[in-house]
Structure formats: structure tokens, C-alpha cells
Scaffold this active site. Structure first.
Site, mmCIF file in Angstrom:
data_model
loop_
_atom_site.group_PDB
_atom_site.id
_atom_site.type_symbol
_atom_site.label_atom_id
_atom_site.label_comp_id
_atom_site.label_asym_id
_atom_site.label_seq_id
_atom_site.Cartn_x
_atom_site.Cartn_y
_atom_site.Cartn_z
ATOM 1 N N ARG A 20 0.842 -1.204 0.000
ATOM 2 C CA ARG A 20 0.000 0.000 0.000
ATOM 3 C C ARG A 20 0.872 1.247 0.000
ATOM 4 N NH1 ARG A 20 -5.706 -0.624 1.804
ATOM 5 N NH2 ARG A 20 -6.026 -2.861 1.834
ATOM 6 N N SER A 132 -23.770 -12.359 8.050
ATOM 7 C CA SER A 132 -22.992 -11.213 7.581
ATOM 8 C C SER A 132 -22.883 -11.239 6.053
ATOM 9 C CB SER A 132 -21.602 -11.313 8.232
ATOM 10 O OG SER A 132 -20.747 -10.327 7.756
ATOM 11 N N LYS A 151 -20.740 -17.479 12.948
ATOM 12 C CA LYS A 151 -21.057 -16.530 11.862
ATOM 13 C C LYS A 151 -21.376 -17.295 10.577
ATOM 14 C CE LYS A 151 -17.409 -14.567 9.709
ATOM 15 N NZ LYS A 151 -16.358 -13.571 9.353
ATOM 16 N N SER A 184 -19.180 0.084 0.228
ATOM 17 C CA SER A 184 -18.175 1.124 0.021
ATOM 18 C C SER A 184 -17.327 0.925 -1.227
ATOM 19 C CB SER A 184 -17.262 1.190 1.241
ATOM 20 O OG SER A 184 -16.683 -0.066 1.503
ATOM 21 N N HIS A 212 -21.707 5.325 4.155
ATOM 22 C CA HIS A 212 -21.561 5.944 2.832
ATOM 23 C C HIS A 212 -22.887 6.497 2.304
ATOM 24 C CE1 HIS A 212 -17.353 5.010 2.189
ATOM 25 N NE2 HIS A 212 -17.601 3.876 2.822
ATOM 26 N N LYS A 243 -17.133 10.933 6.445
ATOM 27 C CA LYS A 243 -17.441 10.955 5.003
ATOM 28 C C LYS A 243 -18.243 12.243 4.720
ATOM 29 C CE LYS A 243 -16.201 6.512 5.541
ATOM 30 N NZ LYS A 243 -14.805 6.195 5.762
ATOM 31 N N THR A 273 -9.726 8.193 24.934
ATOM 32 C CA THR A 273 -10.057 9.602 25.163
ATOM 33 C C THR A 273 -11.212 9.997 24.245
ATOM 34 O OG1 THR A 273 -7.776 10.036 25.740
ATOM 35 C CG2 THR A 273 -9.097 11.945 25.100
ATOM 36 N N THR A 359 -8.898 -5.379 0.199
ATOM 37 C CA THR A 359 -10.102 -4.541 0.274
ATOM 38 C C THR A 359 -11.195 -5.113 -0.630
ATOM 39 O OG1 THR A 359 -8.623 -2.674 0.638
ATOM 40 C CG2 THR A 359 -10.901 -2.147 0.134
#
Ligand code: PLP
Length: 399
Positions: A20, A132, A151, A184, A212, A243, A273, A359
Site C-alpha cells: 500500500r 454477515s 457466523k 463502500s 456511505h 465521510k 479519550t 479490500t
């Protein structure tokens, strides 16, 4: 020895076209959709998720400056130390109202919202099982995995497959269906009313990622569940501010019991935080602004239609025929995909991100183009013309 292992792993990624590259750039206010790249100069960005350019909106910027002057830069702690600020709580109140839900919870990113919420839900529902969608985002997969629950994966947007998997389970077993409203990486949309209908029939809980879709679809940008009149029927709506809202962070909106139980046990919510007042105040303003952006949404849709038809007319393979703002252009090879992206940037000053494995699945590598309302017709014409040239130079046949 340790460095060698790491070096070898990096080289393997490079050899497989999986490395990448992170291009340094700056995005001066007023220049959108252009950005400056250190090595390449100014380029038109075609893949930003800042869909409405809210990150440069004057009122949003002013709200962040005022928030900073009034409350300082940091929130001062986790939510249960001193970080439960009114700025953060006001965002939660605004976003629950936006989605017509009774409560909401914000996280520091959309990733942690999904990971934390799904893990908590899986653990809370004893002996539950997840269903899923095959194309779900890594953050959804991560949350499901961390819950440790069983799953089942259903084929992308395949209602019959989902039903056959639901049918295999006893009606009383707790089932959680997880999907995205707009995917996406290919811009496809989920058949939300049909999923909701299945969930009712098979006694399932529903969790949808709208990250999205919010800001762009539905009344005042409330998303696809709103557009399909399903907001009340979906148990959890997840989305984020990084987005279309132009700031950063993630959230879930649901009823009080669901939110309270996730607030009590989601580690990415508890042990970090809380959101800075600078971001929270900007986000609050962005939520206000976005409702009135109908003209920008209309222009964006016009640009999407214009660009898609130009691409198809010129022989590019657009990987879905839906009218959403994410346009995937098929390349099908990791090296070629990166080369095409590099050539577009080097030779023509267009930045179009290459999308490679993991991806998307191997051999489905693509360019992901997201035209916004600020791209002009002439910019689109120029991109398509220059894409033709680059594809041809790389011996990629157009249809
Ligand atoms: C579908 C989907 N869900 C969640 C996320 C994570 O959101 P964030 O970038 O706010 O962490 C992304 C990020 O791109 C996404 O595409």
C-alpha cells in the site's frame, strides 16, 4: 532476525502487488476537488469520501474554531473520567434525533463503532449467531470476530441465500443480520425492506452500516433506511462523520436499551479519550447544515449519472448499474490497477485510487470514482478522455 522477517513480509507484498502506497497531500480550503501532492503537484481528486466537502464548509470551520476557543483542544479524558463533555453529548442528541431513534453513542471512528458495537451485541446475546453479507467492511467483520460468536456469510445482497441460512436455525435462537446500506467498494445498495421483512419473520436483530449513505440519500440526508421508510424497523443504524459530514468519528443510533448496553461494555468506546470539542462542535454544525443540502445532493446525482453514462459509452466496465455515487471501474489485476492510477496522476493530474486485495477480492481490482457536486462537467469529460488514453497505453481493451 526480527527485521529480516518484517523485510521479507514487505517484499512479498510488493511482489504480489499488495503493497500500500500512501501519497502525502494537502487539501487547502477553497481548492476542492483539487489537492496538492508533494511529488506530483496539484491534481483533481476523484476518490474522496468528503462527499459534500463539508470539511471545508465555512460554518463548520467557524464552529470548530469557536469550539476550540471556548472549550480547548482536547476533551480531557475518557467518557467516564472527564471526557463526557456537553459538546459530545449534544452530538449524540442531534444524531439520535436525525435518525428518529431514542438514543445514540459516538465513537472516535466508524471502525471502532462497528468493532465495539458488534462485539458487545454478540457477547450480550447468549448463543447468538451472526449473518454477515459477504462484502461487509473489515470493521464489521472485526466486531463479529471479536464477539467469538458463530457466523454465517450470505452471498452479497442475496436475499434467498440469507433466508436459507436463517431457516436452518431454530426460531428462538438469537440472530443478528449485519449489512451495509451502500457498499463502500462497489456502490451497490442493500435490499433493506426485504432484509427487514426477513428479520421480522425469522426473529432476527438487524444492524446496518450507513456510513456511505448518510448525508447523501433520504430526507435531509438521513440515509437509505430513511429513504425506504425502514428507520424504525432496523435495530441499529451505524454511520460516521468522516465521510459526508466532513469531520471524523463514528456512531450508532438505536433505542435506549441497546445504546446503554453497548455503552456499558464496548471497549473501543470505554477505554479511549473521547472526541475533541473541536471535532464535536464542527460535527454538530455539520449535522445542522447537511439537512439543507438538497441542491448539492441533486448536483452530485446529476454528475454521477453523467459520468457513468460517459464511462459506459466509451467501453469501460462499470461494476454495478445502480445510481449511487460510488462508481467502480473494473481493471482485474493489481499491478495494472496501480499502474493506471499512477499514469493518471503522473501524466494527467487525476488522483483515482486503485482498490486492490484484501479490500476487494483478488482479480476484481478496480478504480473507485466518487464524483461530487463540485466536479464540473468539463472535469468529468477530461477524466474520461484521459482514462481512455491511459487504458489503451496499458493495453487494456475497452468494450
Ligand atoms: C462501510 C464502512 N464502514 C466503516 C468504515 C470506517 O469508518 P471510519 O473511517 O470512520 O473509521 C468505513 C471506512 O471507510 C467504511 O467504508
Amino acid at each position: 532476525m526480527y527485521r529480516k522477517v518484517l523485510r521479507d513480509n514487505i517484499n512479498i507484498k510488493k511482489n504480489k502487488g499488495l503493497y500500500r502506497y500512501y501519497f502525502e497531500n494537502s487539501r487547502p480550503v477553497g481548492c476542492f476537488p483539487k489537492a496538492s501532492y508533494d511529488t506530483y503537484g496539484e491534481a483533481i481528486v476523484w476518490c474522496s469520501n468528503d462527499y459534500l466537502n463539508m470539511s471545508h464548509n465555512n460554518k463548520v470551520i467557524d464552529a470548530s474554531i469557536n469550539g476550540c476557543k471556548k472549550y480547548g483542544v482536547g476533551s480531557g479524558g475518557t467518557r467516564n473520567i472527564s471526557g463526557n463533555t456537553s459538546s459530545v453529548m449534544n452530538v449524540e442528541r442531534a444524531i439520535s434525533k436525525f435518525h428518529g431513534k431514542s438514543d445514540a453513542l459516538i465513537f472516535n471512528s466508524g471502525y471502532s463503532a462497528n468493532s465495539g458495537s458488534l462485539c458487545s451485541l454478540g457477547k450480550a446475546f447468549n448463543d447468538s449467531i451472526f449473518f454477515s453479507d459477504k462484502d461487509n467492511h473489515a470493521s464489521l467483520i472485526d466486531g463479529i470476530r471479536r464477539s467469538g460468536r458463530e457466523k454465517k456469510i450470505f452471498n452479497h445482497n442475496d436475499i434467498c441465500h440469507l433466508e436459507s441460512l436463517l431457516k436452518e436455525q431454530p426460531l428462538e435462537r438469537k440472530k443478528i443480520i449485519v449489512f451495509e446500506s451502500i457498499y463502500s467498494m462497489d456502490g451497490s445498495t442493500a435490499p433493506i425492506p426485504r432484509i427487514v421483512d426477513l428479520a421480522k419473520r425469522y426473529n432476527a436483530f438487524t444492524y446496518v452500516d450507513e456510513i456511505h449513505a448518510v448525508g447523501l440519500y433520504g430526507k435531509g440526508g438521513r440515509g437509505l433506511c430513511n429513504m425506504y421508510n425502514c428507520e424504525k424497523d432496523v435495530d441499529v443504524i451505524q454511520a460516521g462523520f468522516g465521510k459526508a459530514f466532513g469531520t471524523s468519528g463514528g456512531y450508532i443510533a438505536s433505542d435506549k436499551e441497546v445504546i446503554d448496553s453497548i455503552r456499558l461494555c464496548a471497549e473501543p468506546f470505554i477505554f479511549t479519550t473521547s472526541t475533541s470539542p473541536v471535532i464535536a462542535e464542527a460535527t454538530l454544525e455539520s449535522i445542522k447544515q447537511i439537512e439543507s443540502f438538497d441542491e448539492q445532493r441533486r448536483k452530485m446525482k446529476f454528475n454521477v449519472r453523467y459520468m457513468k453514462s460517459a464511462l459506459i459509452k466509451n467501453g469501460f466496465t462499470v461494476m454495478n448499474d445502480e445510481e449511487t455515487h460510488i462508481i467502480p471501474v473494473f481493471v482485474g489485476d493489481p499491478f495494472l490497477c496501480r499502474q493506471i492510477s499512477n499514469d493518471l496522476l503522473n501524466n494527467f493530474k487525476h488522483y483515482v485510487q486503485p482498490i486492490n486485495f484484501p479490500t476487494v477480492p483478488k482479480w476484481s481490482e478496480r478504480l473507485r470514482i466518487t464524483p461530487t457536486y463540485k466536479h464540473s462537467r468539463s472535469m468529468i469529460d477530461k477524466l474520461v478522455l484521459e482514462m481512455i488514453q491511459v487504458f489503451k497505453n496499458n493495453n487494456v481493451k475497452l468494450n
